[in-house]
Design a protein around this motif. Structure first.
Motif, PDB file in Angstrom:
ATOM      1  N   PRO A 106       0.763  -1.104   0.111  1.00 24.34           N
ATOM      2  CA  PRO A 106       0.198  -0.013   0.097  1.00 24.34           C
ATOM      3  C   PRO A 106       0.873   1.355   0.084  1.00 24.34           C
ATOM      4  N   SER A 107       1.945   1.466   0.757  1.00 23.04           N
ATOM      5  CA  SER A 107       2.922   2.450   0.697  1.00 23.04           C
ATOM      6  C   SER A 107       3.427   2.811  -0.526  1.00 23.04           C
ATOM      7  N   ASP A 108       3.379   1.778  -1.653  1.00 21.51           N
ATOM      8  CA  ASP A 108       3.953   2.120  -2.812  1.00 21.51           C
ATOM      9  C   ASP A 108       2.890   2.109  -3.914  1.00 21.51           C
ATOM     10  N   LEU A 109       1.723   2.175  -3.635  1.00 23.19           N
ATOM     11  CA  LEU A 109       0.477   2.432  -4.441  1.00 23.19           C
ATOM     12  C   LEU A 109       0.444   3.757  -5.112  1.00 23.19           C
ATOM     13  N   LYS A 110       0.296   3.997  -6.239  1.00 25.12           N
ATOM     14  CA  LYS A 110       0.108   5.135  -7.084  1.00 25.12           C
ATOM     15  C   LYS A 110      -0.980   5.221  -8.208  1.00 25.12           C
ATOM     16  N   ILE A 111      -1.644   6.553  -8.114  1.00 24.32           N
ATOM     17  CA  ILE A 111      -2.546   6.530  -9.032  1.00 24.32           C
ATOM     18  C   ILE A 111      -2.074   6.603 -10.574  1.00 24.32           C
ATOM     19  N   THR A 112      -2.411   6.144 -11.537  1.00 24.34           N
ATOM     20  CA  THR A 112      -2.035   6.220 -12.817  1.00 24.34           C
ATOM     21  C   THR A 112      -2.989   6.650 -13.846  1.00 24.34           C
ATOM     22  N   ASP A 113      -4.281   6.599 -13.481  1.00 23.48           N
ATOM     23  CA  ASP A 113      -5.090   7.038 -14.281  1.00 23.48           C
ATOM     24  C   ASP A 113      -6.818   7.290 -13.866  1.00 23.48           C
ATOM     25  N   LEU A 114      -7.415   8.037 -14.583  1.00 24.91           N
ATOM     26  CA  LEU A 114      -8.837   8.244 -14.160  1.00 24.91           C
ATOM     27  C   LEU A 114      -9.767   8.354 -15.305  1.00 24.91           C
ATOM     28  N   ARG A 115     -10.645   7.179 -15.515  1.00 22.44           N
ATOM     29  CA  ARG A 115     -11.593   7.150 -16.497  1.00 22.44           C
ATOM     30  C   ARG A 115     -12.918   7.463 -15.943  1.00 22.44           C
ATOM     31  N   ILE A 116     -13.892   7.402 -17.053  1.00 23.23           N
ATOM     32  CA  ILE A 116     -15.546   8.019 -16.723  1.00 23.23           C
ATOM     33  C   ILE A 116     -16.258   6.979 -17.328  1.00 23.23           C
ATOM     34  N   ALA A 117     -17.514   6.791 -17.020  1.00 22.09           N
ATOM     35  CA  ALA A 117     -18.667   6.114 -17.606  1.00 22.09           C
ATOM     36  C   ALA A 117     -19.950   7.006 -17.356  1.00 22.09           C
ATOM     37  N   ASN A 118     -20.420   7.622 -18.498  1.00 22.49           N
ATOM     38  CA  ASN A 118     -21.615   8.451 -18.291  1.00 22.49           C
ATOM     39  C   ASN A 118     -23.022   7.579 -18.442  1.00 22.49           C
ATOM     40  N   LEU A 119     -23.766   7.485 -17.271  1.00 23.50           N
ATOM     41  CA  LEU A 119     -24.935   6.811 -17.216  1.00 23.50           C
ATOM     42  C   LEU A 119     -26.164   7.674 -17.037  1.00 23.50           C
ATOM     43  N   ALA A 120     -27.102   7.039 -17.536  1.00 18.53           N
ATOM     44  CA  ALA A 120     -28.570   7.813 -17.382  1.00 18.53           C
ATOM     45  C   ALA A 120     -29.566   6.982 -17.400  1.00 18.53           C
ATOM     46  N   GLY A 121     -31.059   7.290 -16.605  1.00 20.38           N
ATOM     47  CA  GLY A 121     -32.113   6.456 -16.467  1.00 20.38           C
ATOM     48  C   GLY A 121     -31.909   5.630 -15.292  1.00 20.38           C
ATOM     49  N   LEU A 122     -31.260   6.285 -14.343  1.00 21.98           N
ATOM     50  CA  LEU A 122     -31.225   5.306 -13.053  1.00 21.98           C
ATOM     51  C   LEU A 122     -31.942   5.810 -11.823  1.00 21.98           C
ATOM     52  N   PRO A 123     -32.926   6.764 -11.801  1.00 23.53           N
ATOM     53  CA  PRO A 123     -33.558   7.515 -12.681  1.00 23.53           C
ATOM     54  C   PRO A 123     -32.805   8.909 -13.287  1.00 23.53           C
ATOM     55  N   MET A 124     -31.979   8.948 -12.598  1.00 19.73           N
ATOM     56  CA  MET A 124     -30.915  10.436 -12.889  1.00 19.73           C
ATOM     57  C   MET A 124     -30.035  10.129 -13.789  1.00 19.73           C
ATOM     58  N   ARG A 125     -29.192  11.116 -14.229  1.00 14.79           N
ATOM     59  CA  ARG A 125     -28.012  10.688 -14.928  1.00 14.79           C
ATOM     60  C   ARG A 125     -27.097  11.064 -13.914  1.00 14.79           C
ATOM     61  N   CYS A 126     -25.675  10.352 -14.046  1.00 16.03           N
ATOM     62  CA  CYS A 126     -24.825  10.395 -13.297  1.00 16.03           C
ATOM     63  C   CYS A 126     -23.335   9.996 -14.242  1.00 16.03           C
ATOM     64  N   THR A 127     -22.132  10.330 -13.520  1.00 17.42           N
ATOM     65  CA  THR A 127     -20.877  10.015 -14.142  1.00 17.42           C
ATOM     66  C   THR A 127     -20.287   9.070 -13.068  1.00 17.42           C
ATOM     67  N   ILE A 128     -19.816   7.783 -13.350  1.00 14.64           N
ATOM     68  CA  ILE A 128     -19.159   6.904 -12.724  1.00 14.64           C
ATOM     69  C   ILE A 128     -17.537   7.350 -13.056  1.00 14.64           C
ATOM     70  N   ILE A 129     -16.916   7.248 -11.938  1.00 15.83           N
ATOM     71  CA  ILE A 129     -15.221   7.522 -12.139  1.00 15.83           C
ATOM     72  C   ILE A 129     -14.621   6.216 -11.793  1.00 15.83           C
ATOM     73  N   ARG A 130     -13.739   5.821 -12.580  1.00 16.33           N
ATOM     74  CA  ARG A 130     -12.755   4.722 -11.967  1.00 16.33           C
ATOM     75  C   ARG A 130     -11.266   5.310 -11.819  1.00 16.33           C
ATOM     76  N   ILE A 131     -10.790   5.159 -10.646  1.00 18.62           N
ATOM     77  CA  ILE A 131      -9.338   5.577 -10.633  1.00 18.62           C
ATOM     78  C   ILE A 131      -8.221   4.040 -10.472  1.00 18.62           C
ATOM     79  N   ASP A 132      -7.502   4.311 -11.425  1.00 22.08           N
ATOM     80  CA  ASP A 132      -6.457   3.055 -11.670  1.00 22.08           C
ATOM     81  C   ASP A 132      -5.199   3.303 -10.862  1.00 22.08           C
ATOM     82  N   THR A 133      -4.469   2.166 -10.610  1.00 22.30           N
ATOM     83  CA  THR A 133      -3.293   2.444  -9.996  1.00 22.30           C
ATOM     84  C   THR A 133      -2.185   1.354 -10.610  1.00 22.30           C
ATOM     85  N   ASN A 134      -0.909   1.630 -10.001  1.00 19.74           N
ATOM     86  CA  ASN A 134       0.057   0.696 -10.395  1.00 19.74           C
ATOM     87  C   ASN A 134       0.107  -0.648 -10.230  1.00 19.74           C
ATOM     88  N   GLN A 135      -0.833  -0.763  -9.183  1.00 22.20           N
ATOM     89  CA  GLN A 135      -0.673  -2.199  -8.643  1.00 22.20           C
ATOM     90  C   GLN A 135      -2.091  -3.407  -9.228  1.00 22.20           C
TER      91      GLN A 135
END
Length: 423
Positions: free
Chosen positions: A15-44
């Protein structure tokens, strides 16, 4: 030799060596609201998921990417202090709050503990929920809809009572031209007034609802419309006879002195807060003893840890905390962990009970998630689900902006400004 503690930790690296390498998104709708889900990726190879609040812009999250790259996601408070300046009240807080959820998910996975443990442990094993129930003009029919919620197992109810029910009732409202249609003018500035006839109509509506559901289960009310303080007081006094759980967002949260007047004038608990960012935003309401219940939306208030701090601060003033939530299961689970870790928590909202596939957007959860009116607090690491359901995510992509996680966000890698707030 692996110690007993390390057996619960992902030791692909540390865990002490964990680093963030990327942030991606997915846009959803009809839930019933619209929302953006984010995914943060790491080097592990582990990822954390969060959610930008319903109705907010994906840009609120993407502009944070360059501030996250290279950071250790387990340093949640350090990163939150770095990015919180980029949030604001209501939907503008969505990016900061979504990132905080994802960091809690990642840190929990890295250390092999549920998110509530990172917030100090839990006060309860299951979370009481209420379900949003769309309004109908007839009070008896509304009562039957709420009765159906009770038959589903819900033990706390909420409905809308306001000037939207009076638009076709002659003599119920007095309004300057155009004000009944506006959605951009604050309540106090519309000049809309409710007449005695309008108040009588709404009282009969609530009486009809009560005749169907009885008085054994709490019933809160919301969406009164953009009427000023005096009309709110008159209506509140008239509805006090029905022993409602709370009056929600009668006036904008920005006016604590007016909230104090309202709270002192009525006998029903008052409630607001779903658009307030950070604990500092709640402090004036608490210092003025202006409300009886605070109602943060975790996707606006600052995420899991900040919302727990808000609840703790409210507890010092003798005030309970209910929680507003209108998102996907990811946001819902973040709320569940926060609610479990906050002693003065009361009840959590859900807007998606009538969407059967909502529950299946992520895997590894009970189905349905809400059972007998409660959500069981997950014991799995992080937010407590196994993975996203890619097939359903793609089915619910927002047709206006159908972005999925496989689309790179490299354009945001080098977004930069001199962020320091002092000279």
């Amino acid at each position: 030799m692996t110690t007993s503690v390390e057996q619960n930790v992902n030791t692909y690296s540390r865990p002490s060596d964990l680093k963030i390498t990327d942030l991606r998104i997915a846009n959803l709708a009809g839930l019933p609201m619209r929302c953006t889900i984010i995914r943060i990726d790491t080097n592990q190879g582990i990822s954390g998921y969060g959610e930008v609040r319903d109705g907010a812009s994906k840009t609120y999250a993407l502009l944070l990417k360059s501030r996250l790259l290279g950071e250790n996601p387990c340093n949640i408070d350090k990163i939150f202090r770095k990015i919180k300046q980029f949030g604001h009240h209501a939907r503008q807080a969505g990016g900061v709050c979504g990132v905080e959820m994802a960091l809690m998910d990642l840190a929990g996975k890295a250390y092999g503990v549920p998110a509530y443990q990172l917030a100090g442990g839990k006060f309860r094993d299951k979370i009481l929920c209420y379900s949003d129930t769309p309004s109908v003009p007839d009070g008896k029919e509304m009562g039957r809809r709420l009765k159906a919620r009770m038959e589903q197992g819900f033990k706390f109810l909420k409905m809308d009572v306001g000037i939207g029910l009076l638009r076709d009732v002659p003599g119920a409202l007095i309004a300057p031209p155009g004000m009944l249609e506006t959605r951009t003018v604050m309540h106090q500035f519309t000049g809309i007034q409710i007449t005695d006839k309008g108040i009588d109509h709404l009282c009969q509506y609530v009486a009809d609802v009560r005749s169907e559901i009885g008085y054994e289960i709490p019933l809160a009310v919301d969406h009164f419309g953009h009427i000023g303080l005096k009309s709110c007081i008159r209506l509140g006094k008239a509805l006090d006879q029905f022993t409602l759980a709370w009056y929600e967002d009668m006036i904008p949260w920005q006016f604590p002195e007016q909230w104090a007047q309202l709270t002192q004038a009525v006998d029903t608990p008052t409630c607001t807060g779903e658009d307030i960012y950070l604990k500092e935003g709640f402090k004036p309401l608490l210092e003025h003893h202006a409300v009886d219940i605070i109602h943060p939306d975790l996707a606006s208030s600052g995420g899991i840890l900040e919302t727990k701090k808000i609840g703790d601060m409210a507890q010092d003033y003798g005030i309970a905390m209910a929680m507003h939530m209108a998102g996907s299961p990811i946001s819902c689970l973040a709320n569940v962990h926060c609610a479990a870790a906050t002693e003065n928590f009361l009840v959590l909202e859900n807007h998606s009970v009538d969407i059967p596939e909502w529950n299946e957007l992520v895997t590894g959860l009970p189905n349905p998630l809400i059972q007998d009116g409660y959500i069981q607090v997950p014991e799995k690491p992080g937010l407590g689900f196994d993975d996203i359901n890619e097939e359903l995510f793609r089915k619910y992509l927002d047709p206006r902006d159908p972005i999925y996680f496989d689309q790179p966000t490299d354009a945001w890698d080098n977004e930069w400004s001199w962020d320091r707030l002092w000279s």
